[in-house]
Design an enzyme around this catalytic site. Structure first.
Site, PDB file in Angstrom:
ATOM      1  N   HIS A   1       0.865  -1.194   0.000  1.00 17.92           N
ATOM      2  CA  HIS A   1       0.000   0.000   0.000  1.00 17.92           C
ATOM      3  C   HIS A   1       0.898   1.239   0.000  1.00 17.92           C
ATOM      4  CE1 HIS A   1       0.848   0.577   4.243  1.00 17.92           C
ATOM      5  NE2 HIS A   1       0.303  -0.593   4.565  1.00 17.92           N
ATOM      6  N   HIS A  41       4.018   1.587   2.327  1.00 17.73           N
ATOM      7  CA  HIS A  41       5.255   0.914   1.896  1.00 17.73           C
ATOM      8  C   HIS A  41       5.945   1.726   0.806  1.00 17.73           C
ATOM      9  CE1 HIS A  41       2.555  -2.605   3.068  1.00 17.73           C
ATOM     10  NE2 HIS A  41       3.484  -2.555   4.006  1.00 17.73           N
ATOM     11  N   CYS A 100       2.802 -11.840  19.071  1.00 23.00           N
ATOM     12  CA  CYS A 100       1.916 -11.274  18.042  1.00 23.00           C
ATOM     13  C   CYS A 100       2.475 -11.704  16.690  1.00 23.00           C
ATOM     14  CB  CYS A 100       1.838  -9.749  18.122  1.00 23.00           C
ATOM     15  SG  CYS A 100       1.009  -9.063  16.659  1.00 23.00           S
ATOM     16  N   CYS A 110       3.173  -8.711  14.254  1.00 20.73           N
ATOM     17  CA  CYS A 110       4.461  -8.037  14.493  1.00 20.73           C
ATOM     18  C   CYS A 110       5.615  -9.018  14.393  1.00 20.73           C
ATOM     19  CB  CYS A 110       4.526  -7.427  15.895  1.00 20.73           C
ATOM     20  SG  CYS A 110       3.408  -6.072  16.179  1.00 20.73           S
ATOM     21  N   CYS A 151      -2.895  -7.167  20.505  1.00 24.64           N
ATOM     22  CA  CYS A 151      -1.740  -6.324  20.165  1.00 24.64           C
ATOM     23  C   CYS A 151      -2.219  -4.915  19.826  1.00 24.64           C
ATOM     24  CB  CYS A 151      -0.996  -6.927  18.957  1.00 24.64           C
ATOM     25  SG  CYS A 151       0.153  -5.777  18.195  1.00 24.64           S
ATOM     26  N   HIS A 191      -1.720  -4.300  15.906  1.00 25.02           N
ATOM     27  CA  HIS A 191      -2.508  -5.069  14.931  1.00 25.02           C
ATOM     28  C   HIS A 191      -3.976  -5.279  15.323  1.00 25.02           C
ATOM     29  CE1 HIS A 191       1.501  -5.949  13.331  1.00 25.02           C
ATOM     30  NE2 HIS A 191       0.864  -6.070  12.200  1.00 25.02           N
ATOM     31  N   LYS A 214      -2.676   4.287  11.668  1.00 25.76           N
ATOM     32  CA  LYS A 214      -1.703   3.845  10.677  1.00 25.76           C
ATOM     33  C   LYS A 214      -2.430   3.101   9.557  1.00 25.76           C
ATOM     34  CE  LYS A 214       2.379   0.886  10.287  1.00 25.76           C
ATOM     35  NZ  LYS A 214       2.498  -0.546  10.417  1.00 25.76           N
ATOM     36  N   LYS A 245      -3.164  -2.823   5.621  1.00 23.09           N
ATOM     37  CA  LYS A 245      -3.996  -3.749   4.862  1.00 23.09           C
ATOM     38  C   LYS A 245      -4.885  -4.557   5.802  1.00 23.09           C
ATOM     39  CE  LYS A 245      -3.340  -3.412   0.485  1.00 23.09           C
ATOM     40  NZ  LYS A 245      -4.358  -3.482  -0.561  1.00 23.09           N
TER      41      LYS A 245
HETATM   42  N1  MSP Z   1       9.447  -7.067   7.346  1.00 29.84           N
HETATM   43  C1  MSP Z   1       9.517  -6.058   8.326  1.00 29.84           C
HETATM   44  C2  MSP Z   1      10.793  -5.260   8.202  1.00 29.84           C
HETATM   45  C3  MSP Z   1      12.051  -6.047   8.269  1.00 29.84           C
HETATM   46  S1  MSP Z   1      13.440  -5.039   8.003  1.00 29.84           S
HETATM   47  C4  MSP Z   1      14.694  -5.965   8.463  1.00 29.84           C
HETATM   48  C5  MSP Z   1       8.317  -5.118   8.168  1.00 29.84           C
HETATM   49  N2  MSP Z   1       7.713  -5.154   7.001  1.00 29.84           N
HETATM   50  S2  MSP Z   1       6.403  -4.313   6.622  1.00 29.84           S
HETATM   51  O1  MSP Z   1       6.102  -4.698   5.271  1.00 29.84           O
HETATM   52  O2  MSP Z   1       5.388  -4.507   7.595  1.00 29.84           O
HETATM   53  O3  MSP Z   1       6.790  -2.818   6.714  1.00 29.84           O
HETATM   54  C6  MSP Z   1       7.819  -2.302   5.955  1.00 29.84           C
HETATM   55  C7  MSP Z   1       7.902  -0.810   6.085  1.00 29.84           C
HETATM   56  O4  MSP Z   1       6.709  -0.183   5.655  1.00 29.84           O
HETATM   57  C8  MSP Z   1       8.151  -0.335   7.516  1.00 29.84           C
HETATM   58  O5  MSP Z   1       9.149   0.679   7.504  1.00 29.84           O
HETATM   59  C9  MSP Z   1       6.840   0.246   7.906  1.00 29.84           C
HETATM   60  O6  MSP Z   1       6.977   1.242   8.863  1.00 29.84           O
HETATM   61  C10 MSP Z   1       6.378   0.812   6.575  1.00 29.84           C
HETATM   62  N3  MSP Z   1       4.964   1.063   6.635  1.00 29.84           N
HETATM   63  C11 MSP Z   1       3.950   0.161   6.741  1.00 29.84           C
HETATM   64  N4  MSP Z   1       2.779   0.853   6.890  1.00 29.84           N
HETATM   65  C12 MSP Z   1       3.041   2.178   6.887  1.00 29.84           C
HETATM   66  C13 MSP Z   1       2.265   3.336   6.935  1.00 29.84           C
HETATM   67  N5  MSP Z   1       0.954   3.304   7.059  1.00 29.84           N
HETATM   68  N6  MSP Z   1       2.910   4.518   6.818  1.00 29.84           N
HETATM   69  C14 MSP Z   1       4.260   4.620   6.612  1.00 29.84           C
HETATM   70  N7  MSP Z   1       5.012   3.548   6.572  1.00 29.84           N
HETATM   71  C15 MSP Z   1       4.434   2.312   6.784  1.00 29.84           C
HETATM   72  O7  MSP Z   1       8.006  -4.411   9.105  1.00 29.84           O
END
Ligand code: MSP
Length: 529
Positions: free
Chosen positions: A21, A24, A130, A133, A156, A159, A305, A308
Site C-alpha cells: 500500500h 510501503h 503477536c 508483528c 496487540c 494489529h 496507521k 492492509k
Molecule cells: N518485514 C519487516 C521489516 C524487516 S526489516 C529488516 C516489516 N515489514 S512491513 O512490510 O510490515 O513494513 C515495511 C515498512 O513499511 C516499515 O518501515 C513500515 O513502517 C512501513 N509502513 C507500513 N505501513 C506504513 C504506513 N501506514 N505509513 C508509513 N510507513 C508504513 O516491518
C-alpha cells in the site's frame, strides 16, 4: 572537492503476506530520492530494498491460500512487490529476498559465529506472541478491549488482534550484555533520528534489556539453526541480516568494506528492531553499527496507521494511474514532514498537483522553452559579453543558494525542506518572467540584448530545476532536460553544481505539458473516502 563518504542506504524489507500500500511505497520513495541525490552528486551510492519472506505470518497466509510458502512468496514478489518499484519509479541497485541462497548462507554463517563466540545459549521461553508483528510482547504493550470481536482478550496494540501464548525451547542471544554499549551509542546525537524516536528508544533500553529469543521450533519456514536443525532462526534476526548479506558479508569482503555501514530508513514502528537488536547483533559480531537509523512517520487514515489488515490500504497504482509516479513522489515527500505522521487526502494531492506541479513548475518549463523557440528560434542566447541586470544576477544567486540549502537538507534527511528550498527557485523564476515581460521586450528590436539576457537567465534557472528535481520527479526532469538540449542525461549533471549545467544551447518546445491537466474530480478519484 574532498571525496565524500560512500552512501549506502537501505529500506526495510517488506513482508510479502499481502500486496503493497502507499505506506510501503512512501518508505521506498524516500530512500530512492536520497539515493538519487547522492548518486547524482557523484557519491559512491547503493540503494538496497527487498522482501522479508520467512516466519509464521507468511506461512499462515500461504496455508490459508492453499499453496506452499515458497509458491506464495514467489507469486507475491513477482506480481506485487517488484512491480511496485516501477510504479513509483525506484532506481534500486539491488533487490534482496530472504529466500535467496546468498542471504541464507550469510545468515547461517553470522549466527554460527555468534554461537561459537558464546553470545548464544539454549533456554526456554513463555510469552505473548503477536504474529502480525512477529514479536514477543510484554503485557504493557497489549490492550484488553471491553467490546467487539475480541472483547476480554489480550490484543496487540498495533494489529488489534489477539496475541498467542507460546512456550518453546529457544536459543537466546545475550542482548542484555550490550545495554551499556547501546546507551553509549545513543549519545551520538545523529545515530537515531528524529528526536522523538530517539527518546523512546533510550528510555526503552534504560529500563533494562532482556536477552532475545532468536529461534523457533514449532514450524519450519525459515533458515535452519546451523547447529540444531530442529529450529529455524527468528524471522527478525534473519531479516535484519539482509543489510549485510546483500553486500557480500562473508563472501565478498572488499565490497562489504566498501559499502558498510548503511543509513537505515525505517518506519518508526520498527525503529526498535533497527536501533536496539540490530546494533547489538553487529557489536556481538565485531562489525560496525549502522551510520544512522531514521524512523519516519506513518501515513494515517482516519487518524490510524494505514494498514492492509485494517482494510485501510490504498494501492500506490490507484494514485499513479491518475497522477503519475512523479506526482506521487513529489506529493508524499513535500506534504509530509519527514519524521512525522501525515494524513493522505485526494483533495490535498489534487490541489498540490495543480498549484505546485502543473501551474508552478510545469507551466514555467513550458513558457521558457516556448519563448526561446519563438523569439530566438530555439537558441539559448549567448550572453557571455552582455552585462546582466540586477534581477538576472538575483536569479543566479538564488540558484546557488537553494542548491546549497537543498544539499544541506538532504544531509539531514529533510526531504521536504529540500523541496521547499528548490521551490523558492520555481516561484522566483515565475515572478521574474512576469516582471521582465519578455513578450513585451520582443516587440522592440532595441530591447534585443535585454531579451537575450532574460531568456538566457530563465533557461539557466529552468535547467537548474531539471537537475535539482531529478531525484524527486525523474520523468519530468528527463523530459525537460531533453527539451533544453541538456548534455547527456540529467542524472549525469552534477546535482551540487546545478547552476553550471551544460547543453547544446538548442531548445525544442515541450511536446506536452510536464504535468497535464487532470480532469478527474478529486472527490471522485478512485478510493476517495
Ligand atoms: N518485514 C519487516 C521489516 C524487516 S526489516 C529488516 C516489516 N515489514 S512491513 O512490510 O510490515 O513494513 C515495511 C515498512 O513499511 C516499515 O518501515 C513500515 O513502517 C512501513 N509502513 C507500513 N505501513 C506504513 C504506513 N501506514 N505509513 C508509513 N510507513 C508504513 O516491518
Amino acid at each position: 572537492m574532498p571525496a565524500r563518504d560512500p552512501f549506502y542506504i537501505a529500506t526495510p524489507i517488506f513482508y510479502v503476506n499481502d500486496v503493497p500500500h502507499i505506506g510501503h511505497a512512501y518508505t521506498e520513495v524516500s530512500a530512492d530520492a536520497l539515493a538519487r541525490w547522492h548518486r547524482q552528486g557523484g557519491d559512491d551510492t547503493w540503494l538496497l530494498t527487498g522482501t522479508d519472506e520467512h516466519g509464521e505470518k507468511i506461512l499462515r497466509t500461504a496455508r490459508a491460500n492453499g499453496v506452499t510458502p515458497k509458491e506464495w512468496t514467489d507469486r507475491l514478489v513477482e506480481s506485487a512487490w517488484t512491480p511496485l518499484l516501477e510504479t513509483v519509479d525506484i532506481a534500486n541497485d539491488d533487490f534482496i529476498r530472504t529466500t535467496d541462497e546468498r542471504h541464507e548462507t550469510a545468515v547461517s554463517r553470522f549466527i554460527q559465529k555468534l554461537y561459537d563466540d558464546g553470545h548464544i545459549y539454549a533456554g526456554e521461553y513463555e510469552g505473548y506472541y503477536c504474529v502480525g508483528c512477529e514479536e514477543y510482547k510484554q503485557k504493557d504493550e497489549l490492550v484488553e478491549p471491553t467490546e467487539g470481536e475480541f472483547a476480554g482478550q489480550l490484543v496487540c496494540a498495533i494489529h488489534s488482534r489477539p496475541v498467542e501464548i507460546l512456550k518453546e525451547k529457544n536459543y537466546f542471544f545475550r542482548m542484555s550484555a550490550f545495554q551499556d554499549r547501546l546507551l553509549d551509542l545513543y549519545s551520538r546525537p545523529d545515530f537515531i533520528q528524529p528526536e522523538s524516536v530517539r527518546n523512546e528508544i533510550v528510555s526503552f533500553v534504560r529500563q533494562g534489556l532482556s536477552d532475545l529469543s532468536i529461534s523457533r521450533s514449532s514450524f519450519d519456514w525459515g533458515i535452519r539453526v546451523p547447529w540444531d536443525e530442529s529450529h529455524v532462526i527468528y524471522v527478525w534476526v534473519d531479516a535484519l541480516l539482509n543489510y549485510i548479506s546483500a553486500i557480500g558479508y562473508g563472501t565478498d569482503d572488499e565490497n562489504f568494506a566498501r559499502r558498510w555501514p548503511a543509513v537505515q530508513l525505517v518506519g518508526k514502528d520498527i525503529a526498535r528492531f533497527h536501533a536496539v537488536i540490530w546494533p547489538a547483533m553487529l557489536m556481538a559480531a565485531d562489525l560496525p553499527v549502522p551510520k544512522r537509523v531514521f524512523g519516519h512517520g506513518w501515513l494515517l487514515v482516519g487518524g490510524e496507521k494505514m494498514s492492509k489488515s485494517k482494510l485501510t490500504g490504498i494501492a500506490p497504482h490507484q494514485i499513479t494511474d491518475t497522477f503519475g509516479s512523479d506526482a506521487f513522489r513529489y506529493y508524499f515527500l513535500r506534504a509530509i514532514t519527514f519524521g512525522q505522521d501525515g494524513s493522505f487526502s485526494w483533495e490535498d494531492l489534487s490541489a498540490r498537483y495543480q498549484a505546485e506541479l502543473a501551474n508552478g513548475f510545469g507551466n514555467l518549463a513550458s513558457r521558457v522553452t516556448a519563448m526561446i523557440t519563438r523569439y530566438r528560434e530555439g537558441r539559448i542566447p549567448d550572453v557571455s559579453t552582455v552585462e546582466l541586470a540586477e534581477a538576472d544576477g538575483a536569479i543566479l544567486a538564488t540558484i546557488e543558494r537553494v542548491n546549497a540549502a537543498a544539499d544541506q537538507a538532504i544531509e539531514r534527511l529533510a526531504l521536504g525542506d529540500a523541496l521547499a528550498a528548490i521551490w523558492e527557485l520555481v516561484d522566483e523564476l515565475n515572478g521574474y518572467i512576469t516582471e521582465q515581460e519578455p513578450w513585451a521586450l520582443s516587440k522592440d528590436e532595441a530591447n534585443a540584448e535585454r531579451l537575450d539576457a532574460v531568456l538566457a537567465t530563465a533557461a539557466r534557472g529552468v535547467g537548474a530545476l531539471a537537475v535539482l528535481l531529478s531525484p524527486f520527479t525523474p520523468k519530468a526532469s528527463a523530459k525537460l532536460w531533453a527539451a533544453l538540449g541538456g548534455e547527456g542525461t540529467v542524472q549525469e549533471s552534477d546535482i551540487r553544481d546545478a547552476l553550471n549545467w551544460r547543453g547544446s544551447g538548442q531548445v525544442t518546445p515541450l511536446e506536452s505539458p510536464l504535468f497535464p491537466r487532470i480532469e478527474v474530480e478529486a472527490a471522485s478519484a478512485p478510493g476517495a473516502a
